[in-house]
Scaffold this active site. Structure first.
Site, mmCIF file in Angstrom:
data_model
loop_
_atom_site.group_PDB
_atom_site.id
_atom_site.type_symbol
_atom_site.label_atom_id
_atom_site.label_comp_id
_atom_site.label_asym_id
_atom_site.label_seq_id
_atom_site.Cartn_x
_atom_site.Cartn_y
_atom_site.Cartn_z
ATOM 1 N N LYS A 151 0.842 -1.199 0.000
ATOM 2 C CA LYS A 151 0.000 0.000 0.000
ATOM 3 C C LYS A 151 0.878 1.250 0.000
ATOM 4 O O LYS A 151 0.623 2.215 -0.735
ATOM 5 C CB LYS A 151 -0.923 0.011 1.233
ATOM 6 C CG LYS A 151 -2.079 -0.967 1.111
ATOM 7 C CD LYS A 151 -2.830 -1.165 2.421
ATOM 8 C CE LYS A 151 -3.920 -2.216 2.236
ATOM 9 N NZ LYS A 151 -4.597 -2.586 3.481
ATOM 10 N N GLN B 123 -5.002 -1.279 9.673
ATOM 11 C CA GLN B 123 -4.898 -2.595 9.035
ATOM 12 C C GLN B 123 -5.513 -3.671 9.940
ATOM 13 O O GLN B 123 -5.162 -3.790 11.102
ATOM 14 C CB GLN B 123 -3.418 -2.904 8.744
ATOM 15 C CG GLN B 123 -3.181 -4.219 8.032
ATOM 16 C CD GLN B 123 -3.764 -4.257 6.621
ATOM 17 O OE1 GLN B 123 -3.640 -3.310 5.855
ATOM 18 N NE2 GLN B 123 -4.429 -5.347 6.289
ATOM 19 N N ASP C 118 -11.428 2.934 4.001
ATOM 20 C CA ASP C 118 -11.849 1.531 3.860
ATOM 21 C C ASP C 118 -13.364 1.423 3.658
ATOM 22 O O ASP C 118 -13.865 0.365 3.296
ATOM 23 C CB ASP C 118 -11.463 0.745 5.125
ATOM 24 C CG ASP C 118 -10.239 -0.130 4.897
ATOM 25 O OD1 ASP C 118 -9.964 -0.450 3.727
ATOM 26 O OD2 ASP C 118 -9.582 -0.490 5.891
#
Ligand code: NAD
Length: 281
Positions: free
Chosen positions: A52, A96, A119
């Site tokens: 990422k 995460q 997200d």
């Protein structure tokens, strides 16, 4: 059969995003910033986060990874999120997953301000997506959606079957297909006859976590099949779709690896840029 090349489509998307970031930089004299919080040292999470960060830098985003040991207190994480919520140079915040057991995942998700929730997991974004309003959309289903649209720009009236009802994949995927006027069936572990459901589908999205669950004779000729699954087996990484069998019937199919995975990361960058743009208005 069209092999849907997720790597290539993701690379094209990253090129578009890179251009967009440089235009935004010219216009606002700043670039979107993504902060990832990584807790613990689980190998897959470390790899995802590294990828990422690399991709974010490649398109010109400001990116930062904040690491904590897996003994970190929940309070420390929530306070850090609050600090990032109030930091104008940060457009997107991602924690995460998975998290250590002593940290409440839902509390973490709900502490991220919805406007920086790259997200798309915050209940506000979930609600906005299901109401058809503008929202951050979870990266994996967004990537699937963009690949489906590449193959079939007009999805109106198509029959779609989503296999799996997770908040991460199945449910948001269903909403995206509904928005495109598909007739959507969402199936799961209690579905009585999954094969019969799949045989009705013009589009199948499999997000289950069972190696090669969707067989060749479950797929109508000319269906578009998107394989979200990533399963480690003795024969290496395989998806939720029996690739060789299904490729004989399907019109288009994503490979594993090289399908949904690269698109997920590219969509995270897209979401960060979209959060930045909404914040400028
Ligand atoms: P999950 O475990 O949260 O959900 C799985 C879903 O599958 C559940 O809704 C369950 O009801 C359903 N299911 C279980 N057994 C079934 C069966 N026999 N028939 C029909 N449905 C059944 O999983 P998830 O987080 O949505 O992930 C699914 C898969 O996608 C996993 O392999 C995961 O590793 C992968 N994944 C890939 C990416 C990517 O970027 N490519 C991202 C996230 C997840």
């Amino acid at each position: 059969m069209i092999l849907i090349d997720g790597k290539k489509i993701a690379a094209e998307l990253r090129e578009e995003l890179k251009l967009e970031v440089s235009e935004l930089k010219n216009k606002y004299n700043k670039v979107p910033g993504l902060t990832v919080i990584l807790i613990g040292d689980m190998a897959p999470s470390q790899i995802y986060v590294r990828n990422k960060e690399k991709s974010a830098n490649e398109v010109g985003l400001k990116s930062e990874v904040i690491k904590y040991p897996d003994t970190v207190e929940e309070k420390t994480i929530l306070e850090k999120i609050e600090e990032l919520n109030n930091d104008e140079s940060i457009s997107g915040i991602l924690v995460q997953l998975p998290l250590p057991k002593h940290i409440d995942k839902q509390k973490v998700i709900e502490t991220i301000i919805p406007s920086k929730d790259v997200d798309g997991f915050h209940p506000m974004n979930v609600g906005n997506l299901s109401s058809g309003y503008e929202s951050s959309v979870p990266c994996t289903p967004l990537g699937c959606y963009l690949m489906i649209k590449k193959i079939e720009p007009n999805l109106s009236g198509k029959k779609a079957v989503v296999v799996g009802r997770s908040n991460l994949n199945g449910k948001p995927m269903t909403q995206l297909l509904l928005k495109e006027n598909c007739t959507v069936t969402i199936t799961h572990s209690r579905t009585k006859d999954l094969k019969a459901e799949c045989l009705e589908a013009d589009i199948i999205v499999a997000a289950v976590g069972i190696p090669e669950l969707v067989k060749g004779d479950w797929v109508k000729k000319d269906a578009i099949v998107i394989d979200v699954g990533i399963n480690k087996t003795e024969n290496g990484l395989v998806g939720d779709v029996a690739f060789d069998e299904v490729s004989k019937n399907a019109k288009a199919l994503t490979p594993v690896p090289g399908g949904v995975g690269p698109m997920t990361i590219a969509c995270l960058l897209k979401n960060t840029i979209d959060c930045f743009k909404r914040a400028q208005i």
